[in-house]
Design a protein around this motif. Sequence first.
Motif, mmCIF file in Angstrom:
data_model
loop_
_atom_site.group_PDB
_atom_site.id
_atom_site.type_symbol
_atom_site.label_atom_id
_atom_site.label_comp_id
_atom_site.label_asym_id
_atom_site.label_seq_id
_atom_site.Cartn_x
_atom_site.Cartn_y
_atom_site.Cartn_z
ATOM 1 N N CYS A 193 0.827 -1.207 0.000
ATOM 2 C CA CYS A 193 0.000 0.000 0.000
ATOM 3 C C CYS A 193 0.867 1.265 0.000
ATOM 4 N N PRO A 194 0.678 2.152 -0.981
ATOM 5 C CA PRO A 194 1.442 3.402 -0.984
ATOM 6 C C PRO A 194 1.042 4.285 0.204
ATOM 7 N N ALA A 195 1.999 5.035 0.734
ATOM 8 C CA ALA A 195 1.749 5.919 1.875
ATOM 9 C C ALA A 195 0.654 6.930 1.545
ATOM 10 N N GLU A 196 0.596 7.389 0.289
ATOM 11 C CA GLU A 196 -0.425 8.369 -0.118
ATOM 12 C C GLU A 196 -1.833 7.780 0.027
ATOM 13 N N GLN A 197 -1.982 6.505 -0.295
ATOM 14 C CA GLN A 197 -3.296 5.858 -0.180
ATOM 15 C C GLN A 197 -3.719 5.777 1.288
ATOM 16 N N ALA A 198 -2.778 5.471 2.161
ATOM 17 C CA ALA A 198 -3.070 5.429 3.605
ATOM 18 C C ALA A 198 -3.447 6.820 4.091
ATOM 19 N N ALA A 199 -2.722 7.850 3.626
ATOM 20 C CA ALA A 199 -3.011 9.232 4.039
ATOM 21 C C ALA A 199 -4.404 9.661 3.576
ATOM 22 N N GLU A 200 -4.780 9.278 2.361
ATOM 23 C CA GLU A 200 -6.124 9.596 1.854
ATOM 24 C C GLU A 200 -7.196 8.912 2.703
ATOM 25 N N PHE A 201 -6.927 7.686 3.083
ATOM 26 C CA PHE A 201 -7.878 6.942 3.915
ATOM 27 C C PHE A 201 -8.045 7.632 5.269
ATOM 28 N N VAL A 202 -6.943 8.048 5.861
ATOM 29 C CA VAL A 202 -6.987 8.766 7.141
ATOM 30 C C VAL A 202 -7.796 10.045 6.980
ATOM 31 N N GLU A 203 -7.574 10.766 5.885
ATOM 32 C CA GLU A 203 -8.308 12.020 5.638
ATOM 33 C C GLU A 203 -9.814 11.749 5.522
ATOM 34 N N ARG A 204 -10.194 10.693 4.827
ATOM 35 C CA ARG A 204 -11.621 10.353 4.686
ATOM 36 C C ARG A 204 -12.242 9.982 6.028
ATOM 37 N N LYS A 205 -11.443 9.416 6.923
ATOM 38 C CA LYS A 205 -11.947 8.946 8.226
ATOM 39 C C LYS A 205 -11.652 9.939 9.350
ATOM 40 N N LYS A 206 -11.264 11.166 8.990
ATOM 41 C CA LYS A 206 -10.839 12.163 9.976
ATOM 42 C C LYS A 206 -11.892 12.400 11.065
ATOM 43 N N GLU A 207 -13.159 12.568 10.680
ATOM 44 C CA GLU A 207 -14.218 12.832 11.669
ATOM 45 C C GLU A 207 -14.327 11.677 12.660
ATOM 46 N N TRP A 208 -14.291 10.450 12.150
ATOM 47 C CA TRP A 208 -14.370 9.259 13.011
ATOM 48 C C TRP A 208 -13.189 9.240 13.981
ATOM 49 N N ILE A 209 -11.992 9.538 13.464
ATOM 50 C CA ILE A 209 -10.780 9.537 14.302
ATOM 51 C C ILE A 209 -10.902 10.587 15.402
ATOM 52 N N LEU A 210 -11.297 11.808 15.031
ATOM 53 C CA LEU A 210 -11.413 12.888 16.021
ATOM 54 C C LEU A 210 -12.449 12.560 17.090
ATOM 55 N N ARG A 211 -13.580 11.982 16.673
ATOM 56 C CA ARG A 211 -14.623 11.571 17.641
ATOM 57 C C ARG A 211 -14.075 10.548 18.619
ATOM 58 N N ASN A 212 -13.341 9.575 18.101
ATOM 59 C CA ASN A 212 -12.798 8.516 18.962
ATOM 60 C C ASN A 212 -11.652 9.016 19.838
ATOM 61 N N GLN A 213 -10.869 9.952 19.350
ATOM 62 C CA GLN A 213 -9.833 10.547 20.200
ATOM 63 C C GLN A 213 -10.484 11.302 21.360
ATOM 64 N N GLN A 214 -11.568 12.020 21.086
ATOM 65 C CA GLN A 214 -12.288 12.736 22.138
ATOM 66 C C GLN A 214 -12.851 11.747 23.159
ATOM 67 N N LYS A 215 -13.410 10.654 22.673
ATOM 68 C CA LYS A 215 -13.958 9.619 23.563
ATOM 69 C C LYS A 215 -12.863 9.055 24.470
ATOM 70 N N GLN A 216 -11.687 8.820 23.900
ATOM 71 C CA GLN A 216 -10.570 8.296 24.692
ATOM 72 C C GLN A 216 -10.125 9.309 25.747
ATOM 73 N N ARG A 217 -10.092 10.594 25.379
ATOM 74 C CA ARG A 217 -9.729 11.631 26.359
ATOM 75 C C ARG A 217 -10.727 11.666 27.508
ATOM 76 N N GLU A 218 -12.011 11.584 27.184
ATOM 77 C CA GLU A 218 -13.048 11.596 28.223
ATOM 78 C C GLU A 218 -12.918 10.383 29.141
ATOM 79 N N GLN A 219 -12.663 9.222 28.555
ATOM 80 C CA GLN A 219 -12.506 8.014 29.373
ATOM 81 C C GLN A 219 -11.278 8.112 30.263
ATOM 82 N N LEU A 220 -10.211 8.699 29.746
ATOM 83 C CA LEU A 220 -8.993 8.877 30.536
ATOM 84 C C LEU A 220 -9.260 9.797 31.729
ATOM 85 N N MET A 221 -10.000 10.888 31.501
ATOM 86 C CA MET A 221 -10.343 11.801 32.591
ATOM 87 C C MET A 221 -11.247 11.101 33.602
#
Length: 180
Positions: free
Chosen positions: A34-62
Amino acid sequence: MSEIEYQLIRTKRKSIAIQVCRDGSVVVRAPLGCPAEQAAEFVERKKEWILRNQQKQREQLMQRGRQELPPEDRERMIQEACRAFPRRVAFYAEKMGVTYGRITIREQKTRWGSCSGKGNLNFNWKLIRMPAEILDYVVVHELAHRMEMNHSSRFYRIVASVLPDYKARERWLKEHGGEY
């Protein structure tokens, strides 16, 4: 465009997957070719999901941080659980006409209590922090396994014969982090 930092790991797999770890870091697993660019595009498409889950992890940590007790308070509560559980078990075992083996108090991550085939009972010391009627529900639940080692309708009839309001107690426990 905000860039999300991530660790790219290439493995023998067919698709790209994203994992948001407990600390909020992101791991992207991709096929070997898999080219790095394809992985980066996938991350960009899933950005909202990632940010939501990072927030959830921060809340659980607190939340975990707020639940931590000073060692002396924790020890005091464990000692209190070691006194309270045997009394409640003895009371309900007599009422239910059942016997039991050893009682163990521990800190379990996913369970409030359990009953072994030999009749040994395990309880999570953190129950001592809950209302007495919830502690009693877990005791009755585990003692009911002395007659029925499953969660059949017959099992719940046994629980209901001792605690007619067990469903409300069970609901409370589920809403407050229980697994029942």
